[in-house]
Write a protein that holds these residues in place. Sequence first.
Motif, short mmCIF file in Angstrom:
data_model
loop_
_atom_site.label_atom_id
_atom_site.label_comp_id
_atom_site.label_asym_id
_atom_site.label_seq_id
_atom_site.Cartn_x
_atom_site.Cartn_y
_atom_site.Cartn_z
N VAL A 12 -11.27 -9.27 43.80
CA VAL A 12 -10.14 -9.55 43.12
C VAL A 12 -8.82 -9.68 44.14
N GLU A 13 -8.38 -10.83 44.30
CA GLU A 13 -7.27 -10.64 45.28
C GLU A 13 -6.08 -11.17 44.53
N SER A 14 -5.09 -10.17 44.48
CA SER A 14 -3.85 -10.47 43.69
C SER A 14 -3.17 -11.75 43.90
N ALA A 15 -3.08 -12.17 45.16
CA ALA A 15 -2.39 -13.23 45.47
C ALA A 15 -3.06 -14.76 44.77
N ARG A 16 -4.22 -14.40 44.50
CA ARG A 16 -5.06 -15.73 43.85
C ARG A 16 -4.99 -15.50 42.49
N LEU A 17 -4.48 -14.42 41.69
CA LEU A 17 -4.41 -14.35 40.26
C LEU A 17 -3.23 -15.42 39.82
N ARG A 18 -3.61 -15.89 38.53
CA ARG A 18 -2.55 -16.70 37.95
C ARG A 18 -1.47 -16.24 37.50
N SER A 19 -1.38 -15.09 37.19
CA SER A 19 -0.29 -14.46 36.48
C SER A 19 0.95 -14.52 37.39
N LYS A 46 1.78 -9.53 39.81
CA LYS A 46 0.58 -9.34 40.30
C LYS A 46 0.15 -7.71 40.44
N ASN A 47 0.73 -7.00 39.13
CA ASN A 47 0.15 -5.57 39.23
C ASN A 47 -0.98 -5.57 38.63
N THR A 48 -2.22 -5.79 39.32
CA THR A 48 -3.59 -5.44 39.13
C THR A 48 -4.08 -4.14 39.41
N PRO A 49 -4.62 -3.32 38.65
CA PRO A 49 -5.21 -2.28 39.33
C PRO A 49 -6.69 -2.36 39.88
N PHE A 50 -7.09 -3.62 39.64
CA PHE A 50 -8.35 -4.03 40.23
C PHE A 50 -8.30 -4.42 41.61
N GLU A 51 -7.01 -4.47 42.19
CA GLU A 51 -6.81 -5.38 43.43
C GLU A 51 -7.68 -4.93 44.58
N ASP A 52 -8.33 -5.86 45.29
CA ASP A 52 -9.35 -5.82 46.29
C ASP A 52 -10.59 -5.22 45.83
N ARG A 53 -10.87 -5.05 44.51
CA ARG A 53 -12.14 -4.52 43.97
C ARG A 53 -13.29 -5.53 44.07
N ARG A 54 -14.42 -5.08 44.37
CA ARG A 54 -15.53 -6.10 44.17
C ARG A 54 -16.27 -5.86 42.67
N VAL A 55 -16.16 -7.15 42.07
CA VAL A 55 -16.55 -7.21 40.40
C VAL A 55 -17.55 -8.14 40.50
N GLN A 56 -18.15 -8.19 39.25
CA GLN A 56 -19.37 -9.07 39.22
C GLN A 56 -19.34 -9.79 37.89
N GLY A 57 -19.10 -11.19 37.95
CA GLY A 57 -19.24 -12.00 36.76
C GLY A 57 -17.89 -12.48 36.42
N ARG A 58 -18.15 -13.84 36.38
CA ARG A 58 -16.96 -14.45 36.02
C ARG A 58 -16.97 -15.68 35.06
N ALA A 59 -15.66 -16.30 34.57
CA ALA A 59 -15.76 -17.56 33.87
C ALA A 59 -15.90 -18.94 35.02
N LEU A 60 -17.07 -19.40 34.41
CA LEU A 60 -17.29 -20.70 35.29
C LEU A 60 -16.39 -22.06 34.70
N ARG A 61 -16.16 -21.96 33.48
CA ARG A 61 -15.59 -23.11 32.80
C ARG A 61 -15.31 -22.49 31.20
N THR A 62 -13.98 -23.11 31.15
CA THR A 62 -13.55 -22.47 29.84
C THR A 62 -13.05 -23.77 28.84
N MET A 63 -13.27 -23.81 27.76
CA MET A 63 -13.05 -24.88 27.09
C MET A 63 -12.26 -24.28 25.65
N VAL A 64 -11.05 -25.11 25.47
CA VAL A 64 -10.47 -24.70 24.32
C VAL A 64 -9.98 -25.80 23.13
N GLY A 65 -10.77 -25.56 21.94
CA GLY A 65 -10.65 -27.11 21.22
C GLY A 65 -11.26 -28.16 21.65
#
Lengths: 351, 432
Positions: free
Chosen positions: B391-398, B401-420
Motif C-alpha cells: 500500500v503506497e499512499s501516493a498511489r491511492l486515489r483518495s 492520504k491518511n491510510t493506516p496501512f501505509e507501506d504495509r504488505r497486503v494480499q488480494g486486490r480487485a483486478l476489474r470492477t464493473m458497475v451496471g
Amino acid sequence: MAAENGDNSLAAPLDTCRIPESALYNAALMTSAEKQLPPIFPHRHLLGIEGLSAADITALLDLADTYVEQNRQVDKKGSVLRGRTQINLFFEASTRTQSSFELAGKRLGADVMNMSVGSSSVKKGETLIDTAVTLNAMHPDLIIIRHASSGAVELLSQKVSCSVVNAGDGAHEHPTQALLDALTIRRRKGRIEGLTVAICGDILHSRVARSNILLLGAMGARVRVIAPPTLLPRGIDRFGVEVFHDMRKGLEGCDIVMMLRLQLERMSGSYVPSQREYFHYFGLDYEKLGHAKPDALVMHPGPMNRGVEIDSAVADDINRSVIREQVEMGVAVRMAVLDALARNLPNELRI
Amino acid sequence: MSRTAFINARLVDPASGLDVKGNLLVADGKIADLGPDLFSDGIPDGAEIVDCRGHILSPGLIDCRVFTGEPGAEHRETLRTASLAAAAGGVTTLIVMPNTHPVIDDVALVDFIERRARDTGIVHIHPMAALTKGLAGAEMTEIGLLKEAGAVAFTDGDRAVANAQVMRRAMSYAGLFGALIVQHAEVPELATGVMNDSELASRLGLSGIPAIAETIMIERDLRLLETTGGRYHVAQVSCAASVEIIRRARHNGLNVTCGVSAAHLALNENDIRGYRTFFKVSPPLRSEEDRKALVAGVADGTIDVIVSGHNPQDADAKRHPFAEASFGAIGLETLLPASLALVHDGDVPLTRLLGALTFAPADLLGLQTGRLAAGLPADLVLIDMGMPWVVESARLRSTSKNTPFEDRRVQGRALRTMVGGRTVYIHGDGGH
C-alpha cells in the motif's frame, strides 16, 4: 574551530557506558579546543526514561555528580558547550524547569535562548511543527521542549536536526525530573537499588510519576504508588509497582516518600470531592509519615500546594525534606544531560 | 445491445453459497445468465470477452460507511474521488454519511448527493440522512420524506445520538417507515479520550476511551428497541463485549445488526506506538483480544457487515500531537485486502467474508444488488485473492492520504470492477 580537530569523537563507539576518569573530573576545566569528550550516552535525544538502560542512567548520574561540585564553586562557569546554541521552547509555562535548563546551559558556556509560546496564545498545534522547523533553521544544537500534549516532543524531534530534550510532555514523561530525583536519592542514601519508594498523589495526570516509575524500576528500587482509584491510570498494576489506596499502609517501611502536586481544578468534585477530604486521606503530615522508616526522606517535584498534598511543617523539615536539594540537583542533572547529548553532536561542519 | 462474457471465472455468490468454475454473461447492464455450463454452445457474437483465468468473480462490494468532504470540505474528498477509490478497491456501491457542510438532513440535500453522485461518480452512491436535524441530537429529521427521496438509512454519522428520549422517539417513529437507524454507539461523557483505555494509553500518557463507552450505549439502545420495535444497527463495534451483547440480543429475538471496520479487523491499539495519528480512529482500535473477538464475530455471523469507515483527513489535521489530531482513516482501497486477510489466516470462510461485503449490506439497506443472479444489475468485481502488493499512499486515489496501512504488505486486490455493466476499473490499466 572544532573542524580543525581531526579526532572526531563520533568515530568512537556510542555504546560506551563507563565514563573515563578524564570525563568525570576535567570536563568543566577544558577549553573548547580540547572538548573532544568521549561519548557516554548512546542516544541522540532524551525523550523519556523509557528506552534507557541502567548503564545510561548511571552514566548521567555520575556526570551530574561532578557538576554538583562545580556548581558549589565560586567560578561555576565551564565551557563544554561553548559555541553551542540551546533553545528552551516552552509551550507550557514553567518558571522552575525553564530557569533550571537556562542556568544549566549557561554554566556550560552555551548561548541560551528562551522561547515561551503559551499554548493558549497559538492556535493549538497549528504552529507547533512550523515553530520547530523555523527554529531549526537557526541552527540550534540543543532544543529543550515542554508541551502540554503527550508525544508532542517526540513529534518535534522528528522535524529537527539537533538534539532534543523532553522537559515534560503532557502526562507522558519528564525524564530530567526523574534523573534529578534519582541523583538526590543516590547522594542521600548512597544507592537506589533495594530502596522502597512510595509515589503518592495524582499518578493519573503525572508525567513525573511515569518517568520515576520507569527509572526507579530500571535501577532496582521497589516502587509503590498510593492514590485514590480516580487518580490512578488504567493498568498501573502492570507497571511493576505495588498499588495502595491507604497512605498508612503504603508508607509502611518506605525509604523515600515522593509527593506529587494535585492541580487545584481537580479537587472540586471531578476526581476527589474536596481539598479538605483529599488532605485528610492523602496529604502528607507527620502522623502519616510516622509509618515510613524513621530516616525516610520526603520529596516533591514542586511547586507545592501546602496544606493540600503536603503539610507545611513536613515540607520545611530540614531533617526529612530534601525538596530544596532537588532543585539544586536539577541544575546539575540538566548540565549532565546537555553535556552528554552535546558529545554526540557533529563537531565538524557538514555542508 | 452491449454484452460482456466473463469466462474461466470462479463464480462466488455468497448469498447462495455458490462457488464453482464457470462463466457469466452481462447484457444491457444486467447479469443475463451464469453457470458452469453457460457458453457450452459458444459465446454470443459481439460480446466482449473477459478471461478471468480462474480468479474470483463476485458481486461488487457494498461499503455502507464512507465519509467524504462533499459538500463543504471538497479538499478532503469529493464524491468523485471517493468513487475512483471505491472502483479501484472493488467497491461498486458506497453509502455516504450525512456529516457534511451543510448536513444531509433535508430532502433537497439528499437530492443534491444523488445528482452529484450520478453526474460525477463512477460507482453507485447513496446517502444516509441525518437522524437529527443538524446532527444536533435534539430533533428528528423528516424520516419519511427523506426515505422517499432516497436516504437508505438514518444516522448522525460519527456522532452518537446521546439523548435517550430523542433516540426512543426516533426509533418509535422510524418504525412507521421501516427505516433503519444507525448508531455511532458511544456515551460522549465516557468517550472524552483519544485512544483505547488501556495500559498502553497509560504508558503513552494519553487519555482513554473505555469499552464501556460503547457497551453502555448499545445496552441502552437495545432496551429502547425492546419497547419501540424497529430496526437498529450499530455502525461499528470495536470490542469483544459489544459482540457478546449483540449475540445475546439477537438470540433473544431483537432486530439488531452491526458492522465492523476492516481496520478494526486488521489492526489493534499497539499500532499507535510512537503516537502515530493515522491510527487515531473512532471508535478506537482496541486490544488484540478485542480484535480476535471481532474476527470471531464476523466468522459466526454476529457481525453482519464489514465497512471501510473511510474518513479522509488532510495532512494538516493529522500533523499534530496525538491528542490534538483529528480522528479518521481512509479505507476504500484497502477494504478488500484487509478483509481478505481473515480468509488467508483461516479465520473466516471466503463466502462468509464476501457475504459481509455484498448481500448482507444490500439486504440491510434494501438495495437490489449484492448477488450473482440473472436480472440483477451487473455490479461485479474480479478478485485476485493472492496478489501481493504494498500500500503506497501516493498511489491511492483518495484526495486525502491518511491510510493506516501505509507501506504495509497486503494480499488480494480487485483486478476489474464493473458497475451496471460498465467497466470502471481495470488493474494495471492506469486509468478507469
